[in-house]
Design a protein around this motif. Structure first.
Motif, short mmCIF file in Angstrom:
data_model
loop_
_atom_site.label_atom_id
_atom_site.label_comp_id
_atom_site.label_asym_id
_atom_site.label_seq_id
_atom_site.Cartn_x
_atom_site.Cartn_y
_atom_site.Cartn_z
N HIS A 65 0.93 -1.17 0.14
CA HIS A 65 0.14 0.12 -0.09
C HIS A 65 1.09 1.23 -0.08
CE1 HIS A 65 -3.12 -2.93 1.28
NE2 HIS A 65 -2.74 -2.78 2.32
N ARG A 66 1.15 1.76 -1.03
CA ARG A 66 2.14 2.95 -1.13
C ARG A 66 1.13 4.44 -1.18
NH1 ARG A 66 6.44 1.08 -5.83
NH2 ARG A 66 7.90 0.10 -4.38
N THR A 67 0.04 3.80 -1.80
CA THR A 67 -0.97 5.02 -1.80
C THR A 67 -2.32 4.62 -1.02
OG1 THR A 67 -1.75 4.51 -4.06
CG2 THR A 67 0.08 6.11 -3.76
N GLY A 68 -3.19 5.43 -0.98
CA GLY A 68 -4.61 5.06 -0.58
C GLY A 68 -4.62 5.16 1.18
N ILE A 69 -5.66 4.54 1.60
CA ILE A 69 -5.70 4.64 2.97
C ILE A 69 -4.63 3.96 3.88
CG2 ILE A 69 -8.08 5.30 3.10
CD1 ILE A 69 -8.90 2.28 3.73
N GLY A 70 -3.92 2.88 3.17
CA GLY A 70 -3.07 2.05 3.80
C GLY A 70 -1.44 2.76 3.74
N ALA A 71 -1.34 3.68 3.16
CA ALA A 71 0.04 4.18 2.65
C ALA A 71 0.82 4.47 3.83
CB ALA A 71 -0.10 5.57 2.10
N ALA A 72 0.45 4.64 5.12
CA ALA A 72 1.19 4.75 6.22
C ALA A 72 1.82 3.35 6.64
CB ALA A 72 0.43 5.15 7.52
N TYR A 73 0.68 2.29 6.44
CA TYR A 73 1.21 0.99 6.80
C TYR A 73 2.12 0.33 5.82
CZ TYR A 73 -2.49 0.83 9.99
OH TYR A 73 -3.28 1.24 11.19
N GLY A 74 2.08 0.49 4.56
CA GLY A 74 2.64 0.22 3.36
C GLY A 74 4.04 0.80 3.55
#
Length: 160
Positions: A65-74
């Motif tokens: 997940h580089r973008t979207g709502i999961g970017a911080a995790y990615g």
């Protein structure tokens, strides 16, 4: 160095201390099984270790997940995977084969996740490491199954 007969004698002594029977197996039956297993091992039936048959790298596709709502995790998943990759390869890889990770952004989106799986399949990766967000896994896993790609996930949803 002890030979096989000495080792079997030692096993026999241990079995004597434990009693003549282990469960429903007799001492003689256990010794015969150990002897047969030892003979099979010595004859090359079971190699002592598995060695790579090729020097080609093991390729892992990583949906990140580089973008979207999961970017911080990615961001952290990618950094951690890169650090682990470095450790594994510095230690000689897996069975002597280097490991490569191909990172691809799934946008934290189920549709894009399925597209990423297809891309990895076309790039001939050995396995795909999936995502945290279960809705992306739910969009990706069926496509991985259709393509017969090993798909590992780190999502924690019961429905995954």
């Amino acid at each position: 160095m002890r030979d096989g007969a000495d080792e079997l004698e030692g096993v026999g002594m241990i079995l004597d201390r434990m009693g003549d029977r282990i469960g429903t197996a007799s001492r003689r039956g256990v010794l015969k099984g150990l002897a047969a297993g030892g003979a099979l091992t010595m004859a090359g039936g079971f190699p002592g270790y598995v060695q790579a048959q090729t020097a080609a790298p093991i390729r892992i596709g990583f949906q990140v997940h580089r973008t979207g709502i999961g970017a911080a995790y990615g961001r952290w998943y990618e950094r951690t995977a890169t650090a682990a990759l470095k450790v594994v390869n510095e230690a000689g890889g897996i069975n002597g084969r280097p490991v490569e990770i191909l990172f691809e952004d799934d946008g934290t989106d189920p549709k894009r996740g399925a597209e990423v799986v297809e891309k990895f399949a076309s790039q001939k990766v050995d396995a795909i490491y999936g995502t945290l967000f279960s809705h992306v896994v739910m969009g990706s896993a069926p496509r991985a199954g259709e393509l017969k790609m090993p798909y590992l996930v780190c999502s924690e949803g019961h429905h995954v």
